[in-house]
Scaffold this motif. Structure first.
Motif, mmCIF file in Angstrom:
data_model
loop_
_atom_site.group_PDB
_atom_site.id
_atom_site.type_symbol
_atom_site.label_atom_id
_atom_site.label_comp_id
_atom_site.label_asym_id
_atom_site.label_seq_id
_atom_site.Cartn_x
_atom_site.Cartn_y
_atom_site.Cartn_z
ATOM 1 N N THR A 60 0.815 -1.215 0.000
ATOM 2 C CA THR A 60 0.000 0.000 0.000
ATOM 3 C C THR A 60 0.851 1.268 0.000
ATOM 4 O O THR A 60 0.309 2.366 -0.059
ATOM 5 N N GLY A 61 2.162 1.106 0.078
ATOM 6 C CA GLY A 61 3.057 2.253 0.171
ATOM 7 C C GLY A 61 3.461 2.823 -1.174
ATOM 8 O O GLY A 61 2.987 2.399 -2.238
ATOM 9 N N ASN A 62 4.387 3.794 -1.121
ATOM 10 C CA ASN A 62 4.840 4.456 -2.352
ATOM 11 C C ASN A 62 6.302 4.173 -2.669
ATOM 12 O O ASN A 62 6.910 4.888 -3.452
ATOM 13 N N VAL A 63 6.875 3.113 -2.053
ATOM 14 C CA VAL A 63 8.224 2.662 -2.382
ATOM 15 C C VAL A 63 8.224 1.153 -2.568
ATOM 16 O O VAL A 63 7.375 0.444 -1.999
ATOM 17 N N LYS A 64 9.175 0.678 -3.355
ATOM 18 C CA LYS A 64 9.332 -0.761 -3.548
ATOM 19 C C LYS A 64 9.744 -1.386 -2.215
ATOM 20 O O LYS A 64 10.559 -0.842 -1.484
#
Length: 163
Positions: A60-64
């Motif tokens: 759900t995050g914005n980084v791998k």
């Protein structure tokens, strides 16, 4: 010299901001999105053409997020238990209790990964196949575990109980 001091100050402020504003580890963005137990008909199918129990994990995050570290201790794990044994959760004594992602496995921001839960170690070399099956009785949770922390323990990232 002045630019080095400024760069150092910026680094300190960024670190301070992460602590003050509660910036989370990227692992905290992982969620168990779907669990299918006793699967005989629903896709997706694995490489062998089988429909098996499965767990879908969502970033759900914005980084791998790197799931598979260079060791089992440095990898995210999945189990069908609510707690791991008292001994080190990264040791081979937990084989079959805690399944960990192999090195090089990751989830892109907003992405998903399917883990087939059929205990098929041979197919785990090609795609994620956990060392356990999902109980359809609802008597055990599916638990997503973070890598072993500095305290020598794994943190629960997410946990779901089947109805």
């Amino acid at each position: 010299m002045r630019s080095a001091t400024l760069a150092g100050l910026v680094g300190i402020l960024l670190a301070w901001g992460a602590v003050v504003f509660g910036e989370e580890e990227p692992y905290m963005a992982l969620r168990i999105n779907e669990v299918i137990a006793d699967n005989a008909t629903r896709g997706p199918v694995d490489l062998g053409g089988s429909t098996t129990d499965m767990v879908e994990i969502h970033n759900t995050g914005n980084v791998k997020v790197v799931l598979g570290g260079t060791t089992a201790a440095g990898s995210v794990g999945l189990s069908d238990t609510k707690e791991l044994p008292v001994d080190d959760p990264a040791t081979p004594t937990n084989e079959g209790i805690l399944w960990t992602f192999r090195q090089g496995t990751d989830i892109l921001p907003g992405g998903f990964i399917i883990v087939f839960c059929d205990g098929n170690a041979v197919q785990n070399l090609c795609e994620p196949h956990a060392s356990f099956k999902v109980s359809a009785d609802g008597d055990e949770p599916i638990t997503l575990w973070g890598p072993v922390g500095t305290d020598g323990k794994r943190q629960i990232l997410d946990q779901v109980w089947l109805p």
